[in-house]
Motif scaffolding. Structure first.
Motif, PDB file in Angstrom:
ATOM      1  N   VAL A   1      -1.795  11.250   1.728  1.00 13.80           N
ATOM      2  CA  VAL A   1      -0.925  11.356   2.903  1.00 13.80           C
ATOM      3  C   VAL A   1       0.316  12.184   2.589  1.00 13.80           C
ATOM      4  O   VAL A   1       0.694  13.089   3.355  1.00 13.80           O
ATOM      5  N   PHE A   2       0.974  11.908   1.464  1.00 11.53           N
ATOM      6  CA  PHE A   2       2.196  12.635   1.124  1.00 11.53           C
ATOM      7  C   PHE A   2       1.894  14.092   0.766  1.00 11.53           C
ATOM      8  O   PHE A   2       2.688  14.986   1.083  1.00 11.53           O
TER       9      PHE A   2
ATOM     10  N   ALA B   1      -0.309   0.203   7.696  1.00  9.70           N
ATOM     11  CA  ALA B   1      -0.558   1.059   6.533  1.00  9.70           C
ATOM     12  C   ALA B   1      -1.531   2.162   6.928  1.00  9.70           C
ATOM     13  O   ALA B   1      -2.205   2.084   7.959  1.00  9.70           O
ATOM     14  N   PHE B   2      -1.587   3.193   6.104  1.00 11.60           N
ATOM     15  CA  PHE B   2      -2.586   4.231   6.307  1.00 11.60           C
ATOM     16  C   PHE B   2      -3.937   3.715   5.823  1.00 11.60           C
ATOM     17  O   PHE B   2      -4.037   3.170   4.720  1.00 11.60           O
TER      18      PHE B   2
ATOM     19  N   PRO C   1       0.799  -1.233   0.000  1.00 12.87           N
ATOM     20  CA  PRO C   1       0.000   0.000   0.000  1.00 12.87           C
ATOM     21  C   PRO C   1       0.828   1.278   0.000  1.00 12.87           C
ATOM     22  O   PRO C   1       0.297   2.347  -0.315  1.00 12.87           O
ATOM     23  N   ILE C   2       2.124   1.202   0.352  1.00 15.00           N
ATOM     24  CA  ILE C   2       2.954   2.407   0.443  1.00 15.00           C
ATOM     25  C   ILE C   2       3.979   2.484  -0.674  1.00 15.00           C
ATOM     26  O   ILE C   2       4.213   3.555  -1.242  1.00 15.00           O
ATOM     27  N   ARG C   3       4.605   1.357  -1.019  1.00 17.29           N
ATOM     28  CA  ARG C   3       5.639   1.328  -2.052  1.00 17.29           C
ATOM     29  C   ARG C   3       5.138   0.594  -3.292  1.00 17.29           C
ATOM     30  O   ARG C   3       4.566  -0.489  -3.169  1.00 17.29           O
ATOM     31  N   PRO C   4       5.357   1.135  -4.485  1.00 17.72           N
ATOM     32  CA  PRO C   4       5.044   0.344  -5.684  1.00 17.72           C
ATOM     33  C   PRO C   4       5.946  -0.877  -5.749  1.00 17.72           C
ATOM     34  O   PRO C   4       7.059  -0.877  -5.224  1.00 17.72           O
ATOM     35  N   ASP C   5       5.497  -1.928  -6.398  1.00 17.06           N
ATOM     36  CA  ASP C   5       6.143  -3.233  -6.291  1.00 17.06           C
ATOM     37  C   ASP C   5       7.330  -3.455  -7.224  1.00 17.06           C
ATOM     38  O   ASP C   5       8.002  -4.483  -7.123  1.00 17.06           O
TER      39      ASP C   5
ATOM     40  N   ASN D   1      -6.211   8.617   4.362  1.00 11.48           N
ATOM     41  CA  ASN D   1      -5.644   9.123   3.111  1.00 11.48           C
ATOM     42  C   ASN D   1      -6.576  10.141   2.461  1.00 11.48           C
ATOM     43  O   ASN D   1      -6.130  11.186   1.973  1.00 11.48           O
ATOM     44  N   ARG D   2      -7.889   9.859   2.477  1.00 10.31           N
ATOM     45  CA  ARG D   2      -8.859  10.798   1.881  1.00 10.31           C
ATOM     46  C   ARG D   2      -8.904  12.102   2.666  1.00 10.31           C
ATOM     47  O   ARG D   2      -8.914  13.194   2.087  1.00 10.31           O
ATOM     48  N   ARG D   3      -8.947  12.016   3.993  1.00 10.29           N
ATOM     49  CA  ARG D   3      -8.995  13.224   4.813  1.00 10.29           C
ATOM     50  C   ARG D   3      -7.703  14.030   4.664  1.00 10.29           C
ATOM     51  O   ARG D   3      -7.728  15.271   4.627  1.00 10.29           O
ATOM     52  N   ALA D   4      -6.579  13.333   4.593  1.00 12.17           N
ATOM     53  CA  ALA D   4      -5.300  14.029   4.410  1.00 12.17           C
ATOM     54  C   ALA D   4      -5.284  14.781   3.088  1.00 12.17           C
ATOM     55  O   ALA D   4      -4.779  15.916   3.008  1.00 12.17           O
ATOM     56  N   GLN D   5      -5.825  14.174   2.042  1.00 11.00           N
ATOM     57  CA  GLN D   5      -5.870  14.836   0.740  1.00 11.00           C
ATOM     58  C   GLN D   5      -6.789  16.061   0.777  1.00 11.00           C
ATOM     59  O   GLN D   5      -6.448  17.117   0.227  1.00 11.00           O
ATOM     60  N   ARG D   6      -7.931  15.936   1.439  1.00 10.54           N
ATOM     61  CA  ARG D   6      -8.842  17.081   1.579  1.00 10.54           C
ATOM     62  C   ARG D   6      -8.151  18.223   2.325  1.00 10.54           C
ATOM     63  O   ARG D   6      -8.269  19.394   1.950  1.00 10.54           O
ATOM     64  N   PHE D   7      -7.436  17.884   3.395  1.00 11.52           N
ATOM     65  CA  PHE D   7      -6.699  18.893   4.157  1.00 11.52           C
ATOM     66  C   PHE D   7      -5.700  19.603   3.255  1.00 11.52           C
ATOM     67  O   PHE D   7      -5.619  20.843   3.243  1.00 11.52           O
ATOM     68  N   ALA D   8      -4.915  18.826   2.511  1.00 10.71           N
ATOM     69  CA  ALA D   8      -3.878  19.408   1.660  1.00 10.71           C
ATOM     70  C   ALA D   8      -4.469  20.325   0.603  1.00 10.71           C
ATOM     71  O   ALA D   8      -3.978  21.440   0.385  1.00 10.71           O
ATOM     72  N   LEU D   9      -5.511  19.868  -0.070  1.00  9.94           N
ATOM     73  CA  LEU D   9      -6.120  20.692  -1.112  1.00  9.94           C
ATOM     74  C   LEU D   9      -6.743  21.959  -0.540  1.00  9.94           C
ATOM     75  O   LEU D   9      -6.673  23.029  -1.162  1.00  9.94           O
TER      76      LEU D   9
END
Length: 446
Positions: free
Chosen positions: A215-216, A267-268, A45-49, A273-281
């Motif tokens: 998150v990022f 994992a997050f 969920p955090i790193r691409p494979d 993740n959705r709330r973090a994105q809303r905060f950032a935007l």
């Protein structure tokens, strides 16, 4: 050819000294997630494979030393590709060798190859793709298909490859490439990503490559967000410190007291993740100038400064230098089970780094002196501009130049600045500079 032979031989010798001095490999906090993927491939969920699958392919040998040797060979291959492409395009041998020198001789890139990290594989795949796109006089399906596939594999290794895919597709559409080749690049680049996203959905409940984009971006906005300007229902995600006294953006995400509530070995969750994105935007909409100032400071000041600082943390910046002492493996849990020591030990029975003198001190001294400085990178990036000013569309230097700028700009825009992100842009910038100085006839014919 003797120009390149000398540079290449020096690059081989330096890597041999690094292999002898630091056995079997050097470690970064992210390393253990990738090794976990190699032990049992799953859509992390955090790193691409992509890099985890690379480690999985080498797992039967149970040797991180072999992984490092292969990565050094990939670094050498990048230099060979740059030299070969420039010679094919008509650049004199000394000029092609000079353009290949940064990837072959830069102490920072050699150290990056020695880390169990995805960056070297990513750089190899991306450079190979761009080499295939620029090698023929006219792009045909025989070159377009493999180039698109390599772009896809690069993106599955590091997600910053996705904006590079978009750059490539835009240039193919507006350039002189036939529509069949452009469609084939798009298909071979995007269909594997769609397949991976479907696999990711089955495990993580969303169609994506990772589940941490919000998150990022939150970490990026945490550097400047003023809490009174954030919607009331999101203010619990505000950092406790005042603006100007906060941790680096990437450190905000992983801190033990982070408002996101992340802990080692977990994992997050999708809601975070959705709330973090809303905060950032919301923060970016409310403070667009502060966002641009933060991004600009990272891009222009940190990237192109002569001296490196201890950013984002002293511990992180120390990982990008050949060390003077061995650090014990951390004891925190790894996502998927186990600890760094048990995960690494399941792959290689002797994973702990051993420092062997005098080879190690040679590499430490070399890296301290021969590492590309920020102003040097700025000069390399500026060199192609005179050629691109005369002729933009269709110039062979445009693709690697835009790719290198993308690799430099996207992390500060979406995550944070990191010195290793800047390192992976150096070879493509050097390739663009070489292509800008092709003989006029060769440049016009492309």
């Amino acid at each position: 050819m003797r120009w390149f032979a000398g540079v290449f031989a020096a690059g081989v010798l330096l890597r041999l000294v690094a292999v002898l001095g630091y056995r079997p490999a050097l470690w970064f906090n992210d390393s253990f997630d990738y090794v976990q993927i190699a032990l049992k491939p799953w859509p992390h969920p955090i790193r691409p494979d992509g890099y985890g699958i690379f480690l999985w392919l080498l797992r039967p040998f149970h040797s991180f030393g072999l992984v490092v040797v292969v990565q050094h060979l990939l670094g050498l291959a990048v230099g060979v590709m740059i030299f070969s492409l420039l010679r094919r395009r008509g650049l004199p041998p000394w000029g092609a060798a000079l353009a290949a020198a940064p990837v072959l001789l830069d102490g920072g890139l050699i150290e990056l190859e020695h880390l169990i990290l995805s960056d070297t594989l990513f750089l190899f795949l991306l450079t190979a793709s761009i080499t295939l796109l620029l090698w023929p006089d006219r792009l045909t399906w025989r070159w377009a298909g493999p180039a698109g596939l390599l772009l896809s594999l690069a993106t599955l290794t590091r997600t910053v490859g996705l904006p590079v895919v978009l750059v490539v597709l835009v240039l193919l559409v507006f350039g002189r490439t036939g529509w069949r080749a452009a469609v084939l690049v798009a298909a071979t680049a995007l269909l594997p990503l769609a397949g991976y996203a479907a696999w990711f959905h089955g495990e993580n409940g969303r169609y994506a490559i990772t589940a941490t984009d919000g998150v990022f971006l939150w970490g990026r906005s945490a550097a400047f967000a003023e809490c009174p300007k954030i919607p009331q229902d999101l203010r619990d995600l505000c950092p406790a410190e005042e603006v100007g006294h906060r941790r680096a953006s990437s450190s905000q995400v992983w801190a033990a007291d982070s408002p996101l509530g992340w802990t080692y070995g977990e994992a997050f969750d999708p809601q975070t993740n959705r709330r973090a994105q809303r905060f950032a935007l919301a923060a970016i909409r409310a403070q667009p100038l502060d966002y641009l100032e933060t991004v600009s400071s990272d891009f222009f000041v940190r990237t192109f400064s002569w001296n490196r600082t201890s950013y984002p943390t002293p511990v992180t910046s120390r990982k990008y230098r050949f060390p003077t002492r061995v650090e014990a493996f951390p004891t925190w849990p790894v996502l998927g089970g186990g600890t760094p020591a048990t995960v690494a030990g399941a792959y290689d029975p002797a994973p702990r780094t051993r420092i062997v003198e005098p080879f190690a001190v040679i590499m430490r001294g070399y890296q301290a002196v021969l590492t590309l400085r920020g102003p040097m990178l700025a000069v390399i990036l500026l060199l192609p501009l005179h050629a691109l000013r005369r002729r933009l569309v269709g110039h062979p230097a445009l693709l690697p130049w835009l790719a290198s700028v993308t690799l430099l700009a996207v992390p500060p825009l979406t995550v944070d600045f990191d010195y290793r992100y800047a390192l992976t842009a150096v070879p493509l910038a050097a390739l663009a500079a070489g292509l800008a100085y092709l003989p006029r006839a060769a440049s016009t014919a492309s």
